[in-house]
Design an enzyme around this catalytic site. Structure first.
Site, PDB file in Angstrom:
ATOM      1  N   ASP A 102       7.357  -5.414  -3.656  1.00 36.20           N
ATOM      2  CA  ASP A 102       8.095  -4.171  -3.880  1.00 36.20           C
ATOM      3  C   ASP A 102       9.451  -4.515  -4.497  1.00 36.20           C
ATOM      4  O   ASP A 102      10.121  -5.457  -4.078  1.00 36.20           O
ATOM      5  CB  ASP A 102       8.285  -3.421  -2.550  1.00 36.20           C
ATOM      6  CG  ASP A 102       8.716  -1.983  -2.758  1.00 36.20           C
ATOM      7  OD1 ASP A 102       7.957  -1.081  -2.409  1.00 36.20           O
ATOM      8  OD2 ASP A 102       9.837  -1.760  -3.276  1.00 36.20           O
ATOM      9  N   ILE A 103       9.845  -3.703  -5.494  1.00 38.52           N
ATOM     10  CA  ILE A 103      11.096  -3.986  -6.218  1.00 38.52           C
ATOM     11  C   ILE A 103      12.331  -3.670  -5.362  1.00 38.52           C
ATOM     12  O   ILE A 103      13.412  -4.192  -5.605  1.00 38.52           O
ATOM     13  CB  ILE A 103      11.116  -3.203  -7.558  1.00 38.52           C
ATOM     14  CG1 ILE A 103      12.026  -3.872  -8.566  1.00 38.52           C
ATOM     15  CG2 ILE A 103      11.483  -1.753  -7.349  1.00 38.52           C
ATOM     16  CD1 ILE A 103      11.872  -3.309  -9.981  1.00 38.52           C
ATOM     17  N   HIS A 112      -1.167   3.567  -2.633  1.00 38.78           N
ATOM     18  CA  HIS A 112      -0.752   2.194  -2.359  1.00 38.78           C
ATOM     19  C   HIS A 112      -0.474   2.022  -0.870  1.00 38.78           C
ATOM     20  O   HIS A 112      -0.114   2.965  -0.169  1.00 38.78           O
ATOM     21  CB  HIS A 112       0.491   1.797  -3.164  1.00 38.78           C
ATOM     22  CG  HIS A 112       1.653   2.735  -3.017  1.00 38.78           C
ATOM     23  ND1 HIS A 112       1.712   3.942  -3.676  1.00 38.78           N
ATOM     24  CD2 HIS A 112       2.788   2.650  -2.284  1.00 38.78           C
ATOM     25  CE1 HIS A 112       2.851   4.551  -3.364  1.00 38.78           C
ATOM     26  NE2 HIS A 112       3.516   3.800  -2.505  1.00 38.78           N
ATOM     27  N   HIS A 156       1.906  -0.143   1.740  1.00 40.16           N
ATOM     28  CA  HIS A 156       3.063  -1.023   1.916  1.00 40.16           C
ATOM     29  C   HIS A 156       2.736  -2.015   3.036  1.00 40.16           C
ATOM     30  O   HIS A 156       2.363  -1.598   4.144  1.00 40.16           O
ATOM     31  CB  HIS A 156       4.296  -0.251   2.379  1.00 40.16           C
ATOM     32  CG  HIS A 156       4.871   0.711   1.390  1.00 40.16           C
ATOM     33  ND1 HIS A 156       6.008   0.442   0.665  1.00 40.16           N
ATOM     34  CD2 HIS A 156       4.484   1.956   1.022  1.00 40.16           C
ATOM     35  CE1 HIS A 156       6.300   1.487  -0.097  1.00 40.16           C
ATOM     36  NE2 HIS A 156       5.394   2.429   0.100  1.00 40.16           N
TER      37      HIS A 156
HETATM   38  P1  AMP Z   1       6.409   5.451  -1.937  1.00 42.22           P
HETATM   39  O1  AMP Z   1       5.807   6.172  -3.123  1.00 42.22           O
HETATM   40  O2  AMP Z   1       7.430   6.278  -1.220  1.00 42.22           O
HETATM   41  O3  AMP Z   1       5.363   4.903  -1.004  1.00 42.22           O
HETATM   42  O4  AMP Z   1       7.223   4.214  -2.477  1.00 42.22           O
HETATM   43  C1  AMP Z   1       6.982   3.628  -3.732  1.00 42.22           C
HETATM   44  C2  AMP Z   1       7.459   2.194  -3.700  1.00 42.22           C
HETATM   45  O5  AMP Z   1       7.260   1.631  -4.990  1.00 42.22           O
HETATM   46  C3  AMP Z   1       8.949   2.031  -3.355  1.00 42.22           C
HETATM   47  O6  AMP Z   1       9.062   1.178  -2.221  1.00 42.22           O
HETATM   48  C4  AMP Z   1       9.516   1.369  -4.606  1.00 42.22           C
HETATM   49  O7  AMP Z   1      10.520   0.418  -4.327  1.00 42.22           O
HETATM   50  C5  AMP Z   1       8.296   0.728  -5.234  1.00 42.22           C
HETATM   51  N1  AMP Z   1       8.401   0.525  -6.675  1.00 42.22           N
HETATM   52  C6  AMP Z   1       8.748   1.428  -7.609  1.00 42.22           C
HETATM   53  N2  AMP Z   1       8.730   0.890  -8.832  1.00 42.22           N
HETATM   54  C7  AMP Z   1       8.368  -0.404  -8.675  1.00 42.22           C
HETATM   55  C8  AMP Z   1       8.184  -1.500  -9.563  1.00 42.22           C
HETATM   56  N3  AMP Z   1       8.366  -1.389 -10.899  1.00 42.22           N
HETATM   57  N4  AMP Z   1       7.807  -2.694  -9.054  1.00 42.22           N
HETATM   58  C9  AMP Z   1       7.611  -2.838  -7.721  1.00 42.22           C
HETATM   59  N5  AMP Z   1       7.770  -1.840  -6.828  1.00 42.22           N
HETATM   60  C10 AMP Z   1       8.150  -0.642  -7.289  1.00 42.22           C
END
Ligand code: AMP
Length: 135
Positions: free
Chosen positions: A30-31, A94, A96
């Site tokens: 995760d970024i 996705h 986590h």
């Molecule tokens: P959520 O949709 O709330 O489950 O969270 C989406 C997750 O995607 C967040 O934790 C972001 O930090 C992560 N995220 C968004 N863009 C990227 C990226 N380019 N690379 C890695 N993680 C990402």
């Protein structure tokens, strides 16, 4: 449908720190990590709700998550690896995987438990039970 940020990663249009990939699933850091080793496990098919994945992809996604969680546990030695399925920011299913090094990392953001009457609890339980019969 526009490509999600994860589809762009899958297509190689955006870089990521990949930890795993096969024909159907990809996993990367995760970024904006909640802790060291926070990994996202993502089906390549762009579907919003994880519950809408076909059963085979769904099972494979969770099996992959298990394998990666065990690798995280072995390498980073957290107390345990927590799991969150939220998807409120990126509408592409996705999982986590969040290594927990303390009790606060996944602290919920609101006060709990919520105050619900016994009648409401009964209604909720019954409505879910009845809906399940229809599925
Ligand atoms: P959520 O949709 O709330 O489950 O969270 C989406 C997750 O995607 C967040 O934790 C972001 O930090 C992560 N995220 C968004 N863009 C990227 C990226 N380019 N690379 C890695 N993680 C990402």
């Amino acid at each position: 449908m526009d490509d999600s940020i994860f589809t762009k990663i899958i297509k190689g249009e955006i870089p990521c720190r990949k930890v795993y990939e096969d024909d159907d699933v990809i996993a990367f850091l995760d970024i904006n990590p909640l802790s060291d080793g926070h990994v996202l496990v993502v089906p390549k098919e762009q579907i919003d709700l994880i519950w809408d994945l076909d059963n085979e992809t769904y099972a494979h996604l969770w099996q992959t998550a298990k394998n990666i969680a065990q690798a995280i546990q072995a390498e980073l030695n957290p107390l345990r690896v927590g799991v969150v399925v939220e998807g409120l920011d990126v509408p592409h299913a996705h999982i986590h995987l969040v290594p927990l090094y303390d009790r606060d990392t996944l602290q919920l953001h609101h006060d709990y438990p919520v105050d619900i009457s016994d009648e409401r609890l009964d209604n909720i339980a019954n409505s879910i039970k009845e809906r399940l019969i229809a599925i």
